[in-house]
Design an enzyme around this catalytic site. Sequence first.
Site, PDB file in Angstrom:
ATOM      1  N   ASP A  24       0.848  -1.188   0.000  1.00 60.96           N
ATOM      2  CA  ASP A  24       0.000   0.000   0.000  1.00 60.96           C
ATOM      3  C   ASP A  24       0.887   1.243   0.000  1.00 60.96           C
ATOM      4  O   ASP A  24       2.094   1.156   0.222  1.00 60.96           O
ATOM      5  CB  ASP A  24      -0.937   0.019   1.218  1.00 60.96           C
ATOM      6  CG  ASP A  24      -0.212  -0.294   2.513  1.00 60.96           C
ATOM      7  OD1 ASP A  24       0.990   0.028   2.613  1.00 60.96           O
ATOM      8  OD2 ASP A  24      -0.826  -0.842   3.426  1.00 60.96           O
TER       9      ASP A  24
ATOM     10  N   ASP B  34       1.246   5.059   1.640  1.00 63.83           N
ATOM     11  CA  ASP B  34       0.757   6.000   2.644  1.00 63.83           C
ATOM     12  C   ASP B  34       1.355   7.371   2.365  1.00 63.83           C
ATOM     13  O   ASP B  34       2.488   7.485   1.908  1.00 63.83           O
ATOM     14  CB  ASP B  34       1.185   5.545   4.050  1.00 63.83           C
ATOM     15  CG  ASP B  34       0.576   4.201   4.406  1.00 63.83           C
ATOM     16  OD1 ASP B  34      -0.614   4.009   4.130  1.00 63.83           O
ATOM     17  OD2 ASP B  34       1.305   3.343   4.921  1.00 63.83           O
TER      18      ASP B  34
ATOM     19  N   ASP C 246       8.175   3.848  13.697  1.00 62.43           N
ATOM     20  CA  ASP C 246       8.738   2.712  14.447  1.00 62.43           C
ATOM     21  C   ASP C 246      10.200   2.390  14.128  1.00 62.43           C
ATOM     22  O   ASP C 246      11.074   2.476  14.985  1.00 62.43           O
ATOM     23  CB  ASP C 246       7.846   1.466  14.331  1.00 62.43           C
ATOM     24  CG  ASP C 246       7.456   1.097  12.909  1.00 62.43           C
ATOM     25  OD1 ASP C 246       7.938   1.758  11.967  1.00 62.43           O
ATOM     26  OD2 ASP C 246       6.676   0.145  12.722  1.00 62.43           O
TER      27      ASP C 246
HETATM   28  P1  ATP Z   1       3.248  -3.110   5.286  1.00 61.77           P
HETATM   29  O1  ATP Z   1       4.096  -3.372   4.083  1.00 61.77           O
HETATM   30  O2  ATP Z   1       2.936  -4.369   6.048  1.00 61.77           O
HETATM   31  O3  ATP Z   1       2.057  -2.246   5.018  1.00 61.77           O
HETATM   32  P2  ATP Z   1       4.150  -0.787   6.694  1.00 61.77           P
HETATM   33  O4  ATP Z   1       5.449  -0.447   7.373  1.00 61.77           O
HETATM   34  O5  ATP Z   1       3.779   0.047   5.526  1.00 61.77           O
HETATM   35  O6  ATP Z   1       4.223  -2.320   6.296  1.00 61.77           O
HETATM   36  P3  ATP Z   1       1.703   0.135   7.831  1.00 61.77           P
HETATM   37  O7  ATP Z   1       0.857  -0.497   8.888  1.00 61.77           O
HETATM   38  O8  ATP Z   1       1.154   0.333   6.482  1.00 61.77           O
HETATM   39  O9  ATP Z   1       3.022  -0.763   7.778  1.00 61.77           O
HETATM   40  O10 ATP Z   1       2.224   1.513   8.437  1.00 61.77           O
HETATM   41  C1  ATP Z   1       2.745   2.566   7.630  1.00 61.77           C
HETATM   42  C2  ATP Z   1       3.848   3.303   8.369  1.00 61.77           C
HETATM   43  O11 ATP Z   1       3.346   3.855   9.593  1.00 61.77           O
HETATM   44  C3  ATP Z   1       5.018   2.437   8.809  1.00 61.77           C
HETATM   45  O12 ATP Z   1       5.930   2.212   7.778  1.00 61.77           O
HETATM   46  C4  ATP Z   1       5.601   3.258   9.943  1.00 61.77           C
HETATM   47  O13 ATP Z   1       6.332   4.360   9.475  1.00 61.77           O
HETATM   48  C5  ATP Z   1       4.338   3.799  10.601  1.00 61.77           C
HETATM   49  N1  ATP Z   1       3.851   2.901  11.675  1.00 61.77           N
HETATM   50  C6  ATP Z   1       2.976   1.869  11.553  1.00 61.77           C
HETATM   51  N2  ATP Z   1       2.747   1.285  12.722  1.00 61.77           N
HETATM   52  C7  ATP Z   1       3.486   1.966  13.633  1.00 61.77           C
HETATM   53  C8  ATP Z   1       3.656   1.880  15.036  1.00 61.77           C
HETATM   54  N3  ATP Z   1       3.030   0.957  15.749  1.00 61.77           N
HETATM   55  N4  ATP Z   1       4.467   2.777  15.640  1.00 61.77           N
HETATM   56  C9  ATP Z   1       5.108   3.754  14.935  1.00 61.77           C
HETATM   57  N5  ATP Z   1       4.983   3.890  13.614  1.00 61.77           N
HETATM   58  C10 ATP Z   1       4.189   3.014  12.949  1.00 61.77           C
HETATM   59 MG    MG Z   2       1.968  -0.061   4.505  1.00 61.37          MG
END
Ligand code: ATP
Ligand code: MG
Length: 430
Positions: A54, A56, A125
């Site tokens: 996805d 963001d 994170d």
């Molecule tokens: P995925 O590929 O599984 O979507 P992702 O890192 O993009 O992995 P998301 O849940 O889409 O995970 O979250 C987007 C972003 O938001 C992360 O990359 C990180 O920067 C931030 N984020 C998500 N969860 C947390 C958390 N619990 N604490 C701090 N930052 C977070």
């Molecule tokens: Mg993501």
Amino acid sequence: MQPKVYTSDEHRIPADKIDQHAFYVIQKLRQAGHKAYLVGGGVRDLLLNQRPKDFDVSTSARPEEIRSLFRNAILIGRRFRLAHIRFGRKVIEVSTFRSGDTESAGLIVRDNEWGTEEQDVLRRDFTINGLFYDPENQMVIDYVEGYLDLEKRVLRTIGQPEVRFIQDPVRMIRLIKFCARFNFDIDKPTFEALLSCKQEIIKSSQARIFEELLRMLESGSAKPFFHLLNQYGLLKALSPALGRHLDKDPEKLLYPLLEEIDSEVRKNPPAPLDRCLLLAALVFPLFHDHIRKEATSRDKPLHLGQIAEEANRAIDEIFHPFFNIPRRMRGIITFLLTTQVRLVPLEDRGQRRPRVPRDPLFPMALQLLKMRTAAHPELLPAYTLWTEASFSSHDPTAPSPVDDYPRRKRRRRRRGRRRPGGNPDAPHAG
Ligand code: ATP
Ligand code: MG
């Protein structure tokens, strides 16, 4: 702090790999005078040359400003307010820069303090998830040395790891998720904090952890994920029964099942696997253990009611004490487990003509049997027999097998209930 900036000559992200809708959202926010970047997993995956799940967007615009700019935007979440901008089935998540609290070691229950772009990165994170991408100028903007960590293939928290895990224990699950997915090393202080904070995990929202577990079962890296979850001691905190079972089950039936799930998901195109089937695979080894023990301790074969009882007992044990399994899911998982005994009876009854049940979930039960054959090839004849029988009894006018039963049931029961993982108040941090 001055960020390090990487140009397209250095990062080599091809411009055509940027999602067009995310690009449109960023452009429109910028034209309205706001700052806006691509952020998080989308940037990380592009740099790793993988297809992002996805995209963001992070912006200086406040939620209400985002909503007024996009007709197709809705605001969600109370503890973590953000906008969803919908383009058909695709959703671009747009969150406002937050200041976050990166220093006090207490559980975060609300995260809606607006901040600067630098503060927004610092509350994220891991360093590899803290990179901004400016698609107009094709620049990666790095405040946290995430670019170098990606090159070194290292996972490191942004800020003090113990504090960050105590603030939001879901980050520990996310650490293991990235470790399983990318096979990266964990930086030493981050790893030590993981071990010292693992008991904190039960303080987090069960809905968020449940959703993360389901996503991992669907990710193609379920086997390394559960292996690491167990190895680092978090599985025992979340599901003591599953942790104990894995430690003592000499056949380690769960791992071949997870491997099978991973290979289905990695197929091109991936085989869609129902979430109830995934959870049934998780419970199956313990259930199988129970019924085998029960069967040997009784002189009469177990009847269907007793088998269903054992299925429910195994479900209770696996998800106790942390998870609440929605009633609809529990009903389907019980059916899938119970049907395994019908497909392959515990005692040898000789070759019988299979009578295929009319239940629309039957094909899913057969799918679970197929997964079991990976660890136990001696089950293959039974699988072939039932598959052939179900083909010959197939009614082309029958409703779609997997969808019909659960949907009808769910609609009646859902009133006033929450979907797992759909908790809008969970302290989301995207
Ligand atoms: P995925 O590929 O599984 O979507 P992702 O890192 O993009 O992995 P998301 O849940 O889409 O995970 O979250 C987007 C972003 O938001 C992360 O990359 C990180 O920067 C931030 N984020 C998500 N969860 C947390 C958390 N619990 N604490 C701090 N930052 C977070
Ligand atoms: Mg993501």
